[in-house]
Design a protein around this motif. Structure first.
Motif, short mmCIF file in Angstrom:
data_model
loop_
_atom_site.label_atom_id
_atom_site.label_comp_id
_atom_site.label_asym_id
_atom_site.label_seq_id
_atom_site.Cartn_x
_atom_site.Cartn_y
_atom_site.Cartn_z
N LEU B 175 0.85 -1.20 0.00
CA LEU B 175 0.00 0.00 0.00
C LEU B 175 0.88 1.25 0.00
O LEU B 175 0.60 2.22 -0.70
CB LEU B 175 -0.93 -0.01 1.22
CG LEU B 175 -1.86 -1.23 1.29
CD1 LEU B 175 -2.71 -1.18 2.55
CD2 LEU B 175 -2.76 -1.31 0.05
N LEU B 186 -7.84 5.09 0.41
CA LEU B 186 -7.79 3.68 0.73
C LEU B 186 -8.92 3.29 1.66
O LEU B 186 -9.20 3.97 2.64
CB LEU B 186 -6.44 3.44 1.41
CG LEU B 186 -6.06 2.05 1.80
CD1 LEU B 186 -4.61 1.82 1.45
CD2 LEU B 186 -6.26 1.89 3.29
N PRO B 188 -10.21 0.08 3.88
CA PRO B 188 -9.98 -1.28 4.35
C PRO B 188 -11.30 -2.00 4.61
O PRO B 188 -12.29 -1.37 4.99
CB PRO B 188 -9.22 -1.06 5.66
CG PRO B 188 -9.65 0.30 6.12
CD PRO B 188 -10.15 1.08 4.95
N SER B 208 -8.93 -6.71 3.70
CA SER B 208 -8.76 -6.45 2.28
C SER B 208 -8.99 -4.95 2.06
O SER B 208 -9.48 -4.26 2.96
CB SER B 208 -9.71 -7.29 1.44
OG SER B 208 -11.05 -6.97 1.78
N TRP B 209 -8.59 -4.48 0.90
CA TRP B 209 -8.66 -3.03 0.68
C TRP B 209 -9.23 -2.72 -0.70
O TRP B 209 -9.09 -3.50 -1.64
CB TRP B 209 -7.25 -2.42 0.74
CG TRP B 209 -6.61 -2.45 2.09
CD1 TRP B 209 -6.67 -1.48 3.02
CD2 TRP B 209 -5.78 -3.48 2.62
NE1 TRP B 209 -5.95 -1.83 4.13
CE2 TRP B 209 -5.38 -3.07 3.91
CE3 TRP B 209 -5.36 -4.73 2.17
CZ2 TRP B 209 -4.57 -3.84 4.74
CZ3 TRP B 209 -4.56 -5.50 2.97
CH2 TRP B 209 -4.17 -5.06 4.25
N ILE B 211 -8.63 0.53 -3.15
CA ILE B 211 -7.78 1.71 -3.20
C ILE B 211 -8.13 2.51 -4.44
O ILE B 211 -8.27 1.95 -5.54
CB ILE B 211 -6.29 1.31 -3.27
CG1 ILE B 211 -5.94 0.37 -2.11
CG2 ILE B 211 -5.39 2.54 -3.25
CD1 ILE B 211 -5.52 -1.00 -2.55
N LEU B 270 -4.57 1.67 10.26
CA LEU B 270 -4.51 0.31 9.76
C LEU B 270 -3.23 -0.38 10.23
O LEU B 270 -3.24 -1.54 10.64
CB LEU B 270 -4.55 0.35 8.23
CG LEU B 270 -5.03 -0.94 7.59
CD1 LEU B 270 -6.50 -1.17 7.87
CD2 LEU B 270 -4.77 -0.91 6.10
#
Lengths: 189, 705, 121
Positions: B175, B186, B188, B208-209, B211, B270
């Motif tokens: 990231l 971003l 999450p 998980s993300w 973005i 995060l």
């Protein structure tokens, strides 16, 4: 010959030997118009004066303990320890066919650097006494006479004259060549 | 970033690898099925290629790549290891060497030769028609990126698999990397987290993300960020218009987006979520660490024991320039001399404390000396391996079939000795190949296998190393040798020689029995050089031969040249050193003993008759011997011989100094050493002395008889 | 505190090159000459990251990665393998053994540092 005088002269040599440049600088005056000069270290064997080119001389040692190498000619005195290296010493009197002399306080070993079969090596020459460092004009040096000296002519570079005394200029590389040192070995064995 | 790289590291290594490569190839020829060897060959080329390219040796890398490609086929069994392949690869090895030499300022490498080798290698590949293998591979990969002007926004859905940590991946870093590409937003997703804390596996990734990245870079740059985790995540990258960005997305995303926009969830937060997780993982792992490690250590020890000594040595060795080592040896030599002086002085002063110190220094000096000497010891194997190539090339040239075997490659010798042993051994081996081994038809006719054998071996024998070159060729003809020597005037026509003495004739200058002069030997140079080299190493040569059966030439060499253990003896006021390795014992010699043998120089040592040499007489030392003299009994040329001296002083660490050319005819001395008080003592060469005395007695006996 | 990276390669020139690059970028560097050597050293002194060649005597890179992953201390340590373009299948082997990523040889210092940043930060 006065021994005290000899001692002084040898000390004088030790002082004057290192600053060779200074001696060289003085040379134009001494040599005049006739040209180049070479410096020689003179020494005595019996009552004769011999000389070697000063550029060949590394140092002059007091007489020290010499280890004889058996089954070598008489003129090979043996070897000495020169700061950890083993250096051969030749008795020039015997090599030149003179009689053996007694050791005195003036007896010394002249360490010369010679070229032996393309290798630069050090050798010691036993002499009765060291006299002085002197300068000789090339023009004043005469070729070695074929007769009259007791020395083999190929041992001589030439003859110089200094204060009415003849000086025999030695061809030191020739005298200390392995050929010269080994011929005698063969004849003995 | 500029990093200065010294290319000598590469070239030095490459030369070494090439030499290994050669050895491996030659071994491979003998056992073409050996996967380990094939792997070694492949690895050597692989490293040369890889490092070559990195250090700017592009030509070397390219050439090696071509060779490696073909050898890779051999490695996976597609093509067999054949003689042709080995020939070509050996040629390639030489070519690489030439290229390296050229880079180091040598002659330019022969490009045509390189092309020939490559063409030859390609012809060995299946379906080869000489055309280069598909060259498109390297160019493939990146289709041209369509770069629209201006920044674009991408939506990236990044869902790591649960086990992504197991590969050491830290998704946070990816990231971070995205952030460097442009402006990142971003979101999450934590909805995969188990509801119950007990169900959480701290080693799994539940996050998980999504973005949003606005960047000048193309899609490939984004894909590259995730290149290592392609198989460990679900990744979806899509370029989105600003206008449609939020419209088509689900509620989760909207929420996330908002959260990010508000700054409620940002990367720092995060990271904090992740951090304790990671720490807990390690802690939980550490619980069993001790047990696991113990078991692994046990396994490790067993493995290590299995590994060959050679590999161990290679793995732990340090390279040192040899002049540094030479200097170290010189210094140790000086130290040994000074130590002897210290011993002598402390003995003279009779000071107890000083003597204790002197003893301690003596012990340390001895250890230092042994250690230093052992550093200079090298296995002779590398020299042996060089000869494999020689034998191979020469036998090919002469149309002979020869197999060379070696034994004792691990035997260690002083580096100087090994270096100086190379040329004599080459001469001996050449001689064996040229004169010794017969051509295949000649061998068959003599009822021998058509493949000749040359066996090269090394072994320790006391303070010496024996190196033997054995062939099963025609052997030496003593009569022929004698005739030849007489013809050449090197031997009196009526001379009587034993076969052993006749064999030694081959070491005479200008001596060659070859009927025709070949390229290889027979010019009458060589064997006399061998004798000289071995003499210079203070070694000895022995020849054994049986006509029609073969010849064995044995070189006996001292382990080291710099310092030996000596026995210091005294005669009158002179000191001499005898090599202690040869000395067996010392016995007394009284006047009665002398008269009992009627003046013959022999003595009865516990029932066996031992001849002796009176060094005093031999060296014409002046003065009278003491009432009781000492005989040092030594083994010389496999015989026991006594050496009579006045007194045995004792063991002496002897730093050998050369006597120089002035005394080149004084062969009875192998050198000199400097004693504690600064005087010089000569080191006796017992072997030479015995030979001289034997010769002399021979002559004397001849005259009187 | 500077992070420590172990480079494992039987080629001293590659080790030197990698070592110089890493030290230049402020990392501490330890070296292993093959998989076995590296494993022994790493067991004694864990590091922050491992960069290993694949083709090595005694113990190859794949085995090293597998052995390291089995150690608790290296469960999550980034391990990057050095490969060449001719080893496409080896890449997959490495990944399944637990490699974090790879660097294709020959590489330039900047590429190396890029990869380290990716996996180590």
């Amino acid at each position: 010959m006065d021994q005290d005088a000899d001692v002084e002269e040898s000390q004088e040599y030790e002082e004057s030997a290192p600053p060779r440049a200074a001696a060289k600088a003085a040379s134009p005056q001494a040599s005049g118009a006739s040209g180049e000069t070479t410096q020689y270290l003179t020494f005595q064997l019996d009552d004769e004066v011999f000389a070697v080119d000063i550029s060949k001389v590394r140092e002059v040692l007091e007489y020290t303990n010499i280890t004889k190498v058996p089954r070598t000619p008489d003129f090979m005195c043996g070897v000495i320890n020169l700061r950890g290296s083993v250096v051969p010493v030749v008795d020039l009197r015997l090599k030149f066919g003179m009689s053996r002399s007694e050791r005195t306080v003036n007896t010394c070993i002249i360490i010369v650097e010679i070229v032996q079969e393309d290798e630069v090596t050090e050798m010691g020459a036993l002499a009765d006494s060291v006299k002085e460092v002197m300068e000789l004009e090339h023009s004043k040096i005469e070729p070695p006479p074929k007769l009259g000296t007791r020395l083999r002519s190929d041992f001589l570079k030439g003859m110089g004259k200094h204060e009415d005394q003849f000086i025999m200029l030695l061809e030191i590389d020739r005298i200390f060549s392995t050929e010269e040192l080994s011929i005698a070995n063969h004849t003995l064995s | 970033m500029a990093v200065e790289i010294d290319t000598s590291a590469f070239t030095e290594e490459a030369y070494e690898l090439l030499s290994e490569l050669e050895d491996s190839l030659l071994e491979l020829e003998e056992s073409p099925e050996d996967q380990e060897l094939i792997g070694r060959v492949f690895r050597a080329m692989h490293t040369i290629k890889g490092s070559g390219a990195m250090f700017g040796f592009d030509d070397v890398a390219e050439f090696t790549h071509n060779v490696e490609t073909v050898f890779d086929l051999a490695r996976n069994g597609t093509i067999p290891i054949t003689k042709d392949l080995i020939d070509l690869t050996l040629g390639a090895r030489d070519q690489i060497r030439a290229m390296l030499d050229a880079a180091a300022g040598g002659n330019a490498a022969d490009g045509a030769n390189a092309a020939r080798i490559i063409a030859g290698l390609r012809a060995l590949t299946p379906g080869a028609d000489g055309s280069p293998p598909a060259a498109a591979k390297s160019a493939a990969g990146k289709p041209a990126e369509k770069e629209d002007a201006g920044p674009h926004t991408f939506r990236i859905r990044f869902k790591p698999h649960g086990d992504i940590f197991a590969n050491g991946t830290n998704p946070i870093l990816l990231l971070d990397e995205l952030r460097e590409l442009g402006d990142v937003r971003l979101i999450p997703f934590l909805d995969d987290l188990p509801h119950s804390l007990a169900e959480i596996d701290p080693e799994r990734c539940y996050v998980s993300w999504e973005i949003f990245l606005t960047t000048e870079q193309g899609e490939n740059a984004i894909q590259d960020v995730f290149i290592f985790v392609e198989d460990e995540c679900d990744l979806n990258v899509r370029m989105v218009d600003r206008s449609e960005a939020l419209a088509e997305d689900g509620p989760d995303k909207r929420l996330g987006d908002i959260l990010v926009e508000r700054g409620d969830v940002d990367p720092e937060v995060l990271e904090e979520v992740m951090q304790p997780l990671g720490e807990r993982l390690v802690r939980s792992g550490l619980v069993n660490k001790g047990k696991v490690e113990a078991a692994l250590t046990e396994q490790q020890i067993i493995k290590e024991k299995r590994e060959s000594k050679k590999q161990q040595a290679a793995a732990q060795s340090v390279k040192v320039p040899s002049d540094k080592l030479d200097h170290l040896v010189d210094l140790v030599g000086e130290l040994v001399t000074v130590q002897a002086r210290l011993n002598q002085t402390s003995a003279t002063l009779n000071d107890h404390d000083l003597q204790l110190i002197a003893e301690e220094v003596e012990r340390l000096t001895g250890e230092l000396r042994d250690n230093t000497m052992s550093i200079r010891m090298l296995a002779i194997g590398s020299t042996f391996n060089k000869f494999k190539r020689l034998v191979r090339d020469l036998s090919k040239e002469l149309g002979k079939q020869i197999e060379m075997t070696t034994a004792g490659a691990e035997t260690e010798l002083d580096k100087t000795v090994i270096d100086q042993l190379n040329d004599p051994l080459i001469h001996i081996i050449r001689n064996s190949i040229d004169h010794g081994i017969e051509p295949p038809d000649g061998r068959s006719a003599a009822g021998k296998p058509s493949v000749g054998r040359i066996h090269l071996s090394a072994e320790h024998s006391g303070a010496n190393v024996l190196i033997k070159v054995t062939d099963d060729g025609r052997g030496l003809d003593a009569e022929k040798l004698k005739r030849k020597a007489i013809e050449k005037g090197q031997l009196a026509p009526d001379a009587e020689l034993t076969d052993k003495e006749a064999f030694q004739l081959i070491f005479g200058a200008g001596f060659s029995t070859a009927e025709k002069i070949t390229n290889v030997s027979g010019r009458g140079v060589g064997m006399d050089v061998v004798r000289k080299s071995i003499d210079a190493l203070r070694g000895a040569i022995d020849v054994q031969s049986e006509l029609g059966q073969g010849t064995t030439i044995t070189l006996k060499l001292p382990l080291t040249l710099a310092i030996i253990e000596g026995l210091l003896v005294k005669i009158q006021s002179e000191f001499f050193v005898l090599p202690l390795a040869a000395v067996e014992e010392c016995v007394e010699l009284t006047r009665e003993d002398v008269s009992a043998t009627h003046g013959r120089h022999v003595i009865n040592v516990r029932g066996s008759i031992v001849p002796y040499i009176r060094i005093r007489d031999r060296f014409e030392v002046e003065g009278d011997p003491p009432e009781v003299e000492q005989i040092v009994i030594a083994e010389v040329d496999e015989k026991r011989v006594g050496f009579v001296v006045d007194d045995v002083i004792g063991q002496h660490q002897t730093v050998i100094k050369g006597l120089g050319k002035t005394f080149q005819n004084s062969e009875e001395f192998s050198g000199a050493t400097i004693l504690g008080d600064g005087t010089v003592a000569l080191i006796l060469d017992l072997q030479k002395m015995v030979r001289f005395v034997e010769d002399q007695e021979h002559v004397e006996a001849g005259i009187s008889g | 505190m500077a992070k420590t990276i172990m480079t494992v390669d039987d080629s001293s020139s590659v080790r030197q090159m990698v070592g110089l690059t890493l030290k230049g970028a402020g990392y501490n560097v330890v070296e292993g000459v093959d998989g076995q050597d590296a494993l022994n050293k790493l067991k004694a002194n864990p590091v922050d990251m491992v960069i290993t060649d694949l083709n090595m005597p005694n113990m190859d890179g794949i085995t090293l990665i597998r052995e390291l992953r089995a150690l608790p201390a290296f469960k999550f340590t980034p391990i990057v393998m050095l490969t060449t373009e001719s080893q496409a299948n080896r890449k997959a082997d490495g990944k399944s053994a637990g490699a974090t990523g790879w660097i294709v040889k020959p590489f330039k210092p900047a590429q190396l540092l890029g990869v380290i940043k990716k996996v180590l930060g």
